[in-house]
Design a protein around this motif. Structure first.
Motif, PDB file in Angstrom:
ATOM      1  N   LEU A 132       0.813  -1.208   0.000  1.00 12.76           N
ATOM      2  CA  LEU A 132       0.000   0.000   0.000  1.00 12.76           C
ATOM      3  C   LEU A 132       0.851   1.266   0.000  1.00 12.76           C
ATOM      4  O   LEU A 132       0.600   2.188  -0.774  1.00 12.76           O
ATOM      5  CB  LEU A 132      -0.953   0.000   1.207  1.00 12.76           C
ATOM      6  CG  LEU A 132      -1.852   1.223   1.356  1.00 12.76           C
ATOM      7  CD1 LEU A 132      -2.846   1.306   0.198  1.00 12.76           C
ATOM      8  CD2 LEU A 132      -2.578   1.199   2.694  1.00 12.76           C
ATOM      9  N   ASP A 133       1.867   1.308   0.855  1.00 12.84           N
ATOM     10  CA  ASP A 133       2.646   2.539   0.985  1.00 12.84           C
ATOM     11  C   ASP A 133       3.500   2.857  -0.243  1.00 12.84           C
ATOM     12  O   ASP A 133       4.021   3.964  -0.363  1.00 12.84           O
ATOM     13  CB  ASP A 133       3.488   2.528   2.256  1.00 12.84           C
ATOM     14  CG  ASP A 133       4.522   1.422   2.298  1.00 12.84           C
ATOM     15  OD1 ASP A 133       4.531   0.542   1.411  1.00 12.84           O
ATOM     16  OD2 ASP A 133       5.327   1.425   3.255  1.00 12.84           O
ATOM     17  N   VAL A 151      -3.686   6.009   1.270  1.00  7.87           N
ATOM     18  CA  VAL A 151      -2.725   5.270   2.094  1.00  7.87           C
ATOM     19  C   VAL A 151      -2.922   5.637   3.564  1.00  7.87           C
ATOM     20  O   VAL A 151      -2.982   4.761   4.425  1.00  7.87           O
ATOM     21  CB  VAL A 151      -1.273   5.548   1.638  1.00  7.87           C
ATOM     22  CG1 VAL A 151      -0.270   5.034   2.665  1.00  7.87           C
ATOM     23  CG2 VAL A 151      -1.003   4.923   0.273  1.00  7.87           C
ATOM     24  N   SER A 152      -3.046   6.913   3.834  1.00  4.65           N
ATOM     25  CA  SER A 152      -3.236   7.357   5.211  1.00  4.65           C
ATOM     26  C   SER A 152      -4.537   6.808   5.805  1.00  4.65           C
ATOM     27  O   SER A 152      -4.564   6.346   6.956  1.00  4.65           O
ATOM     28  CB  SER A 152      -3.242   8.889   5.248  1.00  4.65           C
ATOM     29  OG  SER A 152      -3.477   9.355   6.553  1.00  4.65           O
ATOM     30  N   GLN A 155      -4.151   2.563   5.960  1.00 10.57           N
ATOM     31  CA  GLN A 155      -2.899   1.897   6.309  1.00 10.57           C
ATOM     32  C   GLN A 155      -3.057   0.809   7.376  1.00 10.57           C
ATOM     33  O   GLN A 155      -2.300  -0.151   7.400  1.00 10.57           O
ATOM     34  CB  GLN A 155      -1.831   2.902   6.711  1.00 10.57           C
ATOM     35  CG  GLN A 155      -2.160   3.715   7.941  1.00 10.57           C
ATOM     36  CD  GLN A 155      -1.165   4.837   8.141  1.00 10.57           C
ATOM     37  OE1 GLN A 155      -0.162   4.937   7.480  1.00 10.57           O
ATOM     38  NE2 GLN A 155      -1.456   5.706   9.097  1.00 10.57           N
ATOM     39  N   ALA A 158      -3.278  -2.710   5.990  1.00 10.13           N
ATOM     40  CA  ALA A 158      -2.105  -3.254   5.303  1.00 10.13           C
ATOM     41  C   ALA A 158      -1.331  -4.236   6.189  1.00 10.13           C
ATOM     42  O   ALA A 158      -0.383  -4.861   5.726  1.00 10.13           O
ATOM     43  CB  ALA A 158      -1.200  -2.126   4.836  1.00 10.13           C
TER      44      ALA A 158
END
Length: 161
Positions: A132-133, A151-152, A155, A158
């Motif tokens: 993801l990151d 992403v934030s 997260q 993940a």
């Protein structure tokens, strides 16, 4: 933001499909040269269509996936503008950009379910599971801020189950 905000931005949904181990599904845009040609499934919302229904429809049309459990969604719209050099049908129809609501799903099926030709109109010509990151570096630069927000927001998923 409400649906009436940003009236010249096309309503759109995006989907982050998480593998049970926390990786995310990425599709390589059909006939788009590298770099920046990988992205998550996304697409327009039909008039009167529920956003969650639109997300499930786009996921199914673009990937063939129907075995997915809802994890979360972003609040409000995340907008982006089309760059001036982008000449395409959406810009020609008067849209300045898109406003998106993003949904996170956990994939609960078998990988044999993934079919990039499920809908007939091929959006992606390859797919992979990724981190993801790392996705903001894979997307076209004008969508990078959206991917950073996604992403934030997601997260925590993940990390896998």
């Amino acid at each position: 933001m409400t649906p009436e905000d940003l009236p010249r931005h096309r309503p759109n949904v995006g989907v982050v499909l998480f593998h049970p181990d926390g990786r995310v599904w990425l599709g390589r845009r059909n006939k788009q040269p590298p770099p920046h040609n990988w992205q998550f499934p996304q697409g327009g919302v039909d008039d009167g269509e529920d956003l969650l229904d639109a997300a499930r429809r786009e996921l199914s049309e673009e990937t063939g996936v129907v075995s997915a459990e809802l994890l979360a969604r972003t609040e409000g719209w995340i907008p982006y503008d089309f760059p001036p050099e982008l000449v395409g049908s959406k810009r020609a129809r008067g849209w300045l950009g898109q406003k998106q609501v993003w949904f996170a799903f956990r994939f609960v099926g078998e990988e044999t379910e993934i079919d990039l030709e499920a809908h007939g109109e091929v959006e992606f010509d390859a797919w992979m599971w990724g981190k993801l990151d790392e996705t903001p570096e894979l997307i076209v630069p004008f969508k990078r801020g959206v991917y950073e927000a996604v992403v934030s927001a997601f997260q925590g998923f993940a990390r896998g189950v």
